[in-house]
Motif scaffolding. Structure first.
Motif, mmCIF file in Angstrom:
data_model
loop_
_atom_site.group_PDB
_atom_site.id
_atom_site.type_symbol
_atom_site.label_atom_id
_atom_site.label_comp_id
_atom_site.label_asym_id
_atom_site.label_seq_id
_atom_site.Cartn_x
_atom_site.Cartn_y
_atom_site.Cartn_z
ATOM 1 N N TYR A 1 0.726 -1.317 0.074
ATOM 2 C CA TYR A 1 -0.069 -0.159 0.020
ATOM 3 C C TYR A 1 0.913 1.217 0.080
ATOM 4 N N LYS B 1 3.886 1.556 -0.901
ATOM 5 C CA LYS B 1 4.723 1.578 -2.167
ATOM 6 C C LYS B 1 3.825 2.029 -3.119
ATOM 7 N N GLN B 2 2.570 1.631 -3.472
ATOM 8 C CA GLN B 2 1.823 2.299 -4.364
ATOM 9 C C GLN B 2 1.549 3.540 -4.157
ATOM 10 N N ARG B 3 1.258 4.074 -3.108
ATOM 11 C CA ARG B 3 0.958 5.536 -2.700
ATOM 12 C C ARG B 3 2.288 6.414 -3.254
#
Length: 281
Positions: free
Chosen positions: A97, A99-101
């Motif tokens: 999460y 990393k995605q942000r």
């Protein structure tokens, strides 16, 4: 078996912080002859990512308990193993999460870090039902009896109804037992010994014709309030409605009924989860 979830009035489905998981998945009719596990969770709104934590918790816990039902026998190694796996799964999801942000140009802001560091929190209620005729120690259960185990941390509740009468309520016993600070399982609670000490365990047997009902706190408190009212006409009426929704899997009818109870002031406006298990003979 029927699972019904209704978000808090005024909120959308993506804002609902209740979660439920049944293992194995598939046709509910298969559960008449097979063991199964149900886990219900109510994410704490005050914590960050409560919805995602509740979803991770029910999914991972249900799989773990289905593999080793001894996790619900009491606080111990099997229970601790399931809790550890839940935290492991959350850490993997949480890392992805973040990393995605960051990749999307939306890294956490400075004011988000305190809550992210504290972790997410939720109540838990887990129930495992053995197959008919399964062994318990040296004894073999009669085909018309099914042994069940349950564990709860917080105020999500299990009820057992026989011949229209409420014969078990767990873990909450009275409306006054519900408050603003229920026991919670945190995503960073790796001290499974301490968590086990805070968790309540119980067990029982379901006869042909019995019903098990799992609920998050708002509906559970309402049902207990109705059950304690004398005479018990309101409890009979509520149970009739819940039984009909459970047997017909009528989500729209259940949502309309929930909103009617909310409008009357009898049912607190909160996310509602209801799982109905009918041990029809």
């Amino acid at each position: 078996m029927t699972q019904l979830i209704i978000p808090k009035r005024g909120n959308s489905w993506v804002e609902c912080e209740d979660a439920c998981c049944v293992v194995p998945e598939g046709d509910a009719s298969d559960l008449r002859s097979e063991p199964f596990t149900v886990v219900v969770s109510d994410g704490a709104s005050e914590s960050t990512l409560a919805r995602e934590w509740a979803q991770c918790l029910v999914r991972t816990m249900a799989v773990g308990i289905a593999e080793d039902p001894a996790a619900l026998e009491g606080a111990g190694l099997a229970h601790g193993k399931v809790l550890t796996h839940v935290c492991d799964e959350w850490e993997l999801w949480h890392a992805g999460y973040l990393k995605q942000r960051t990749a999307a140009g939306r890294p956490p802001r400075w004011f988000e870090y305190p809550k992210l560091s504290a972790g997410a929190f939720a109540t838990t209620l887990a129930v495992h039902v053995n197959a008919p005729g399964s062994k318990h120690g040296a004894a073999v259960m009669a085909r018309h009896r099914r042994r069940w185990l349950a564990a709860a941390l917080g105020d999500s509740c299990l009820f057992q109804v026989r011949d229209g009468c409420l014969i078990r309520r767990f873990p909450m016993k009275t409306p006054a037992a519900f408050g603003n600070s229920p026991g919670l399982l945190g995503s960073r609670d790796r001290d499974w010994v301490q968590t086990g000490e805070r968790t309540r365990f119980t067990r029982g047997y379901a006869e042909d014709g019995d019903e098990l009902l799992l609920m998050t706190d708002a509906l559970a408190a309402y049902l207990i309030d109705c059950a304690d009212e004398v005479p018990g006409h309101r409890f009979d009426s509520v149970m009739y409605s819940l039984r009909e929704f459970g047997r017909t899997d009528d989500e729209s009818g259940f949502e309309e009924w929930v909103n009617q109870q909310r409008a009357s002031g009898r049912l607190r406006n909160d996310d509602v989860t209801f799982v109905y298990i009918d041990f029809a003979g």
